[in-house]
Scaffold this motif. Structure first.
Motif, PDB file in Angstrom:
ATOM      1  N   LYS A  94       0.860  -1.169  -0.070  1.00 33.46           N
ATOM      2  CA  LYS A  94      -0.102  -0.144  -0.107  1.00 33.46           C
ATOM      3  C   LYS A  94       0.910   1.288   0.149  1.00 33.46           C
ATOM      4  CE  LYS A  94      -3.799  -2.009   2.709  1.00 33.46           C
ATOM      5  NZ  LYS A  94      -4.642  -1.836   3.977  1.00 33.46           N
ATOM      6  N   GLY A  95       0.674   2.184  -0.910  1.00 37.77           N
ATOM      7  CA  GLY A  95       1.172   3.470  -0.805  1.00 37.77           C
ATOM      8  C   GLY A  95       0.077   4.362  -0.725  1.00 37.77           C
ATOM      9  N   ASN A  96       0.802   5.370   0.388  1.00 35.40           N
ATOM     10  CA  ASN A  96      -0.255   6.715   0.473  1.00 35.40           C
ATOM     11  C   ASN A  96       0.683   7.789   0.536  1.00 35.40           C
ATOM     12  OD1 ASN A  96       0.453   6.567   3.267  1.00 35.40           O
ATOM     13  ND2 ASN A  96      -1.511   6.526   3.987  1.00 35.40           N
ATOM     14  N   LYS A 136       5.579  10.522   0.553  1.00 34.30           N
ATOM     15  CA  LYS A 136       5.166   9.269  -0.060  1.00 34.30           C
ATOM     16  C   LYS A 136       5.747   8.015   0.889  1.00 34.30           C
ATOM     17  CE  LYS A 136       4.879  10.842  -4.930  1.00 34.30           C
ATOM     18  NZ  LYS A 136       5.332  10.683  -6.204  1.00 34.30           N
ATOM     19  N   ILE A 137       4.707   7.271   1.293  1.00 35.56           N
ATOM     20  CA  ILE A 137       5.206   6.305   2.259  1.00 35.56           C
ATOM     21  C   ILE A 137       4.524   4.957   1.722  1.00 35.56           C
ATOM     22  CG2 ILE A 137       5.112   5.332   4.443  1.00 35.56           C
ATOM     23  CD1 ILE A 137       5.008   8.265   5.509  1.00 35.56           C
ATOM     24  N   TYR A 138       5.178   3.860   1.544  1.00 37.91           N
ATOM     25  CA  TYR A 138       4.506   2.455   1.346  1.00 37.91           C
ATOM     26  C   TYR A 138       4.510   1.663   2.653  1.00 37.91           C
ATOM     27  CZ  TYR A 138       9.030   0.296   0.455  1.00 37.91           C
ATOM     28  OH  TYR A 138      10.286  -0.589   0.665  1.00 37.91           O
ATOM     29  N   TYR A 150       1.251  -0.606  10.666  1.00 40.02           N
ATOM     30  CA  TYR A 150      -0.073   0.640  10.174  1.00 40.02           C
ATOM     31  C   TYR A 150      -0.524  -0.011   8.992  1.00 40.02           C
ATOM     32  CZ  TYR A 150       2.000   3.186  13.955  1.00 40.02           C
ATOM     33  OH  TYR A 150       2.288   3.792  15.123  1.00 40.02           O
ATOM     34  N   TYR A 151      -0.159  -1.465   8.320  1.00 38.58           N
ATOM     35  CA  TYR A 151      -0.639  -1.873   7.209  1.00 38.58           C
ATOM     36  C   TYR A 151      -2.223  -1.818   7.094  1.00 38.58           C
ATOM     37  CZ  TYR A 151      -1.438  -4.780   2.912  1.00 38.58           C
ATOM     38  OH  TYR A 151      -1.635  -5.064   1.668  1.00 38.58           O
ATOM     39  N   ASP A 152      -2.817  -2.414   8.119  1.00 37.98           N
ATOM     40  CA  ASP A 152      -4.266  -2.636   8.217  1.00 37.98           C
ATOM     41  C   ASP A 152      -5.017  -1.485   8.085  1.00 37.98           C
ATOM     42  OD1 ASP A 152      -4.091  -5.384   7.874  1.00 37.98           O
ATOM     43  OD2 ASP A 152      -4.245  -5.731  10.072  1.00 37.98           O
ATOM     44  N   GLN A 153      -4.616  -0.404   8.879  1.00 35.36           N
ATOM     45  CA  GLN A 153      -5.433   0.809   8.978  1.00 35.36           C
ATOM     46  C   GLN A 153      -4.893   1.862   7.925  1.00 35.36           C
ATOM     47  OE1 GLN A 153      -3.432   1.605  12.883  1.00 35.36           O
ATOM     48  NE2 GLN A 153      -2.930   3.468  12.193  1.00 35.36           N
ATOM     49  N   THR A 154      -3.886   1.668   7.008  1.00 31.74           N
ATOM     50  CA  THR A 154      -3.701   2.508   5.848  1.00 31.74           C
ATOM     51  C   THR A 154      -4.693   2.404   4.826  1.00 31.74           C
ATOM     52  OG1 THR A 154      -1.265   2.263   6.191  1.00 31.74           O
ATOM     53  CG2 THR A 154      -1.787   3.072   4.217  1.00 31.74           C
ATOM     54  N   LYS A 155      -4.982   3.532   4.324  1.00 27.01           N
ATOM     55  CA  LYS A 155      -5.829   3.607   3.153  1.00 27.01           C
ATOM     56  C   LYS A 155      -5.003   3.931   2.084  1.00 27.01           C
ATOM     57  CE  LYS A 155     -10.293   4.629   5.168  1.00 27.01           C
ATOM     58  NZ  LYS A 155     -10.471   5.084   6.827  1.00 27.01           N
ATOM     59  N   PRO A 156      -4.895   3.006   0.907  1.00 24.07           N
ATOM     60  CA  PRO A 156      -3.981   3.111  -0.144  1.00 24.07           C
ATOM     61  C   PRO A 156      -4.364   4.136  -1.204  1.00 24.07           C
ATOM     62  CG  PRO A 156      -5.035   1.087  -0.332  1.00 24.07           C
ATOM     63  CD  PRO A 156      -5.587   1.546   0.976  1.00 24.07           C
ATOM     64  N   GLU A 157      -3.554   4.896  -1.831  1.00 26.37           N
ATOM     65  CA  GLU A 157      -3.682   5.782  -2.637  1.00 26.37           C
ATOM     66  C   GLU A 157      -3.286   5.013  -4.243  1.00 26.37           C
ATOM     67  OE1 GLU A 157      -3.587  10.234  -1.687  1.00 26.37           O
ATOM     68  OE2 GLU A 157      -2.394   9.135  -0.177  1.00 26.37           O
ATOM     69  N   LYS A 158      -2.285   4.233  -4.003  1.00 30.43           N
ATOM     70  CA  LYS A 158      -1.678   3.446  -4.786  1.00 30.43           C
ATOM     71  C   LYS A 158      -1.427   1.947  -4.393  1.00 30.43           C
ATOM     72  CE  LYS A 158       0.535   7.194  -7.419  1.00 30.43           C
ATOM     73  NZ  LYS A 158      -0.826   7.250  -8.639  1.00 30.43           N
ATOM     74  N   TRP A 159      -1.312   0.835  -5.244  1.00 28.37           N
ATOM     75  CA  TRP A 159      -0.881  -0.198  -4.952  1.00 28.37           C
ATOM     76  C   TRP A 159       0.201  -0.537  -5.799  1.00 28.37           C
ATOM     77  CZ3 TRP A 159      -3.313  -3.266  -1.138  1.00 28.37           C
ATOM     78  CH2 TRP A 159      -4.377  -3.027  -0.846  1.00 28.37           C
ATOM     79  N   SER A 177       7.480   2.419   5.174  1.00 31.69           N
ATOM     80  CA  SER A 177       7.141   3.061   6.445  1.00 31.69           C
ATOM     81  C   SER A 177       8.308   2.686   7.812  1.00 31.69           C
ATOM     82  CB  SER A 177       5.968   2.514   6.821  1.00 31.69           C
ATOM     83  OG  SER A 177       5.539   2.710   8.167  1.00 31.69           O
ATOM     84  N   GLY A 178       8.541   3.519   8.567  1.00 32.59           N
ATOM     85  CA  GLY A 178       9.671   3.059   9.464  1.00 32.59           C
ATOM     86  C   GLY A 178       8.860   2.399  10.649  1.00 32.59           C
ATOM     87  N   ASN A 179       7.774   2.200  10.514  1.00 38.45           N
ATOM     88  CA  ASN A 179       7.003   1.158  11.637  1.00 38.45           C
ATOM     89  C   ASN A 179       7.043   0.000  11.260  1.00 38.45           C
ATOM     90  OD1 ASN A 179       6.848   3.585  13.436  1.00 38.45           O
ATOM     91  ND2 ASN A 179       5.379   4.345  12.128  1.00 38.45           N
ATOM     92  N   LYS A 180       7.585  -1.145  12.023  1.00 35.70           N
ATOM     93  CA  LYS A 180       7.501  -2.490  11.866  1.00 35.70           C
ATOM     94  C   LYS A 180       6.354  -3.317  12.454  1.00 35.70           C
ATOM     95  CE  LYS A 180      11.900  -2.515  10.147  1.00 35.70           C
ATOM     96  NZ  LYS A 180      13.174  -2.236  10.242  1.00 35.70           N
TER      97      LYS A 180
END
Length: 180
Positions: free
Chosen positions: A135-137, A144-146, A153-162, A177-180
């Protein structure tokens, strides 16, 4: 952040990135010395809007907004064109990096913005191939963060690009994203 919202002008709608541009403009002008410079031509356009170059602590607000993709160069007429070349260079930075109004293909037109291009691309984003799970947003600072599926934060991220690979995301100018 709502890409479409009611405009401050009655009976009109804001364009995509209108809220972001307003917020960034407010941020640039808050608690700093603001100055205006005028060109050789009229100080007002045909719609009675003030034509001025705006500076916040000596920095051109127009150039900043252009370089971040929150504005575009348009409707510049001599003799009020002193900085048009610098503005076009700033705009080129945003265009090259697909920032803001340049994020959506064919969104920017000679006559303004084509809102249908945003909706078309968003529809395509939501139809991602099952193997493309990255997911990219773009956050509020236009960074720009993927996010990968195992990210915090993958599950709560609303993607603007895949994206189908991390390399594809990196090539598009996204950072992990720096958060693992």
């Amino acid at each position: 952040m709502n890409r479409y919202s009611r405009s401050k002008t009655p009976n009109t709608w804001e364009s995509a990135f209108g809220d972001e541009a307003s917020e960034r403009n407010e941020q640039l002008l808050k608690n700093v010395a603001v100055s205006l410079k005028f060109d050789e031509g009229d100080r007002y356009d045909d719609y009675e809007r003030l034509l001025a170059y705006v500076y916040a602590d000596g920095q051109s607000v127009q150039e900043i907004l252009l370089s971040e993709g929150l504005a575009r160069v348009a409707y510049v007429f001599p003799p009020n064109d002193r900085y048009v070349d610098a503005y076009k260079e700033a705009e080129a930075i945003a265009r090259k990096n697909n920032l803001g109004v340049w994020e959506y293909k064919n969104y920017v037109t000679k006559r303004g913005f084509d809102e249908t291009k945003v909706e078309e691309e968003k529809t395509e984003v939501n139809k991602h191939p099952s193997e493309c799970l990255i997911k990219g947003n773009i956050n509020r600072e236009n960074k720009k963060i993927y996010h990968i599926p195992t990210g915090k934060y993958y599950d709560q991220t609303k993607p603007e690009k895949w994206f189908c690979s991390e390399q594809q995301a990196l090539d598009a100018g996204f950072k992990k994203s720096g958060n693992k």
